[in-house]
Design an enzyme around this catalytic site. Sequence first.
Site, PDB file in Angstrom:
ATOM      1  N   ASP A  99     -23.009 -32.499  33.677  1.00 44.65           N
ATOM      2  CA  ASP A  99     -21.866 -32.161  32.844  1.00 44.65           C
ATOM      3  C   ASP A  99     -20.921 -31.363  33.724  1.00 44.65           C
ATOM      4  OD1 ASP A  99     -20.352 -31.468  30.484  1.00 44.65           O
ATOM      5  OD2 ASP A  99     -22.222 -31.686  29.356  1.00 44.65           O
ATOM      6  N   ASP A 201     -16.208 -32.691  30.644  1.00 43.68           N
ATOM      7  CA  ASP A 201     -15.908 -31.972  29.411  1.00 43.68           C
ATOM      8  C   ASP A 201     -14.400 -32.018  29.108  1.00 43.68           C
ATOM      9  OD1 ASP A 201     -17.198 -30.095  27.428  1.00 43.68           O
ATOM     10  OD2 ASP A 201     -15.636 -28.752  28.189  1.00 43.68           O
ATOM     11  N   GLU A 264     -15.194 -37.058  28.221  1.00 41.76           N
ATOM     12  CA  GLU A 264     -15.299 -36.671  26.816  1.00 41.76           C
ATOM     13  C   GLU A 264     -13.889 -36.659  26.228  1.00 41.76           C
ATOM     14  OE1 GLU A 264     -16.645 -33.112  23.774  1.00 41.76           O
ATOM     15  OE2 GLU A 264     -15.578 -32.665  25.617  1.00 41.76           O
ATOM     16  N   HIS A 325     -24.271 -32.789  21.135  1.00 40.58           N
ATOM     17  CA  HIS A 325     -24.548 -31.395  20.801  1.00 40.58           C
ATOM     18  C   HIS A 325     -23.433 -30.717  20.007  1.00 40.58           C
ATOM     19  CE1 HIS A 325     -22.042 -31.492  24.286  1.00 40.58           C
ATOM     20  NE2 HIS A 325     -21.774 -30.205  24.128  1.00 40.58           N
ATOM     21  N   ASP A 326     -22.364 -31.445  19.722  1.00 40.55           N
ATOM     22  CA  ASP A 326     -21.263 -30.875  18.941  1.00 40.55           C
ATOM     23  C   ASP A 326     -21.200 -31.448  17.528  1.00 40.55           C
ATOM     24  OD1 ASP A 326     -20.333 -29.353  21.124  1.00 40.55           O
ATOM     25  OD2 ASP A 326     -19.167 -31.049  21.878  1.00 40.55           O
TER      26      ASP A 326
HETATM   27  C1  NOJ Z   1     -16.850 -29.737  24.589  1.00 42.12           C
HETATM   28  C2  NOJ Z   1     -18.306 -29.410  24.627  1.00 42.12           C
HETATM   29  O1  NOJ Z   1     -19.049 -30.543  24.297  1.00 42.12           O
HETATM   30  C3  NOJ Z   1     -18.523 -28.255  23.666  1.00 42.12           C
HETATM   31  O2  NOJ Z   1     -19.878 -28.005  23.453  1.00 42.12           O
HETATM   32  C4  NOJ Z   1     -17.815 -27.058  24.230  1.00 42.12           C
HETATM   33  O3  NOJ Z   1     -17.901 -25.984  23.315  1.00 42.12           O
HETATM   34  C5  NOJ Z   1     -16.351 -27.356  24.504  1.00 42.12           C
HETATM   35  N1  NOJ Z   1     -16.132 -28.633  25.120  1.00 42.12           N
HETATM   36  C6  NOJ Z   1     -15.761 -26.334  25.413  1.00 42.12           C
HETATM   37  O4  NOJ Z   1     -16.240 -26.533  26.715  1.00 42.12           O
END
Ligand code: NOJ
Length: 530
Positions: A99, A201, A264, A325-326
């Site tokens: 990542d 990210d 992402e 994970h989000d």
């Molecule tokens: C996306 C990530 O997947 C998330 O977990 C994170 O809080 C934010 N970007 C900030 O890096």
Amino acid sequence: MSDTLWWQHGTIYQIYPRSFQDSNGDGIGDLEGIRQRLPYLIWLGVDAVWISPFYPSPMADFGYDVADYCDVDPIFGTLEDFDRLSADIHKAGMKLILDFVPNHTSDRHPWFQESRISRDSPKRDWYIWRDPAPDGGPPNNWISNFGGSAWQFDEATGQYYYHAFLKEQPDLNWRNPEVRWAMHDALRFWLDRGVDGFRVDVIWHLIKDADLRDNPINPAYEPHQRELNRLLEVHSCDQPEVHEVIAEMRAVLEEYDERVLIGEIYLPIERLMAYYGDDLKGAHLPFNFQLLQSAWDARHIDNLIREYETALPEGGWPNWVLGNHDQARIADRLGPAQARVAALLLLTLRGTPTLYYGDEIGMVQVPIPPERVQDPWEKNEPGLGFNRDPARTPMQWDESAHVGFSTVEPWLPVDHRESNRNVAAQKQDRSSLLCLYKRLLELRRERKALSIGRYVPVTAEGDILAFRREHDEERFLIVLNLGSTTHRLMLDEGVRGHVVLSCLGREAGDELSGTIEIPANEGLVVELAD
Ligand code: NOJ
């Protein structure tokens, strides 16, 4: 499969390292823990492992606040642990994806520490500093993704700095070439160590409007939404110049062979496609989150698959994601029966699938008592349902007190509500979700039509979603019932086939022709005869 690359025909498995396996008894997962669990991933049959950030970090956002891009946080181990893990992953014939978090650093990163010292600091322009507005307030109206103003005032130098996420995550200024070069070096550091690619990210955030103009008000905002949605993110992300930045990153990967760049990106399909870049020189895989964001409705999903397939640029490779994970756990959203249908969909669609750890055993949202909340977003905007902790809980390996994850109480609660929602129990049960995932992964490896074959839409009605996958002589029909009643699907005149795999356990080999009945929650992979 020499006619496609590993990241095209393979399946990616995402590991949130805090929650996969704790090897040193501190209640937090680590790199050595992942290494010890590799036999499981080999058994399951995934091809690449993407590990969420493990770099040195104050953990304000659990590793997405990086204080050093070229090391390992002691919580997760050492660079030696990393090398051992990487060697074992490669020995097993798998690939390793890291990542990369380029939009912002931690406020503890030495670059930011230097940047904040004075307005004349050589690193001042590495971040986004601006004078206050005439009334002393923030320079513009931008809102942080985690709520509140996206600007933080710094007393010492009398300016604000911009942070799209936490104030502990200042945004880098990617318009500054020195930032780009420094970050390219960070990429090379890991590429030289043998890493096979990066998930980048919030890649669509990297460039902001040069004049930092106010974002317009969102007329459709509703109070239950996150504060960010009060405005339309017109000027704060998805700027045209971002594609040049991505192409440069991609060029760094091209210095090495067969590496993958995954972006992402949460954007609608038409804007997402730009991230493949001119002449496909952008991200190899701009993450496709359509399934995460849509109602679980057959007609709707059918349309979005067609729309996505049609919108892909010539030669652009598709991909699909069901969890990360989000996001809330897919099995929670859909329930156990449709979680099986979703598994079949993910692993039969055309394009690289990404599987989030634990989804293969149907892990659900784990309740987090208020005193154990960890997620900074939940702390900033509490009670609105944004907490990401419930989807980040320890991997459930067995039924023991700490679910085989640790010898002590883990950093987030574990789930004991179902005695069979763990790897040990489901490995023994051939009708389990885990065994369904394993069988699907096996089938995808065995049958090219399922991994790299053409996608051919099939007309269906009601709750039925159907499509075909074809490669050379191999032809499959995929039929899914996303609803709770039996439906019929009429096969075209002369079309015959036999069941290869069924969500509800229908016998493999069953011959099908004419009108077929699809019970509620059924999903079928049917091999068509010629
Ligand atoms: C996306 C990530 O997947 C998330 O977990 C994170 O809080 C934010 N970007 C900030 O890096």
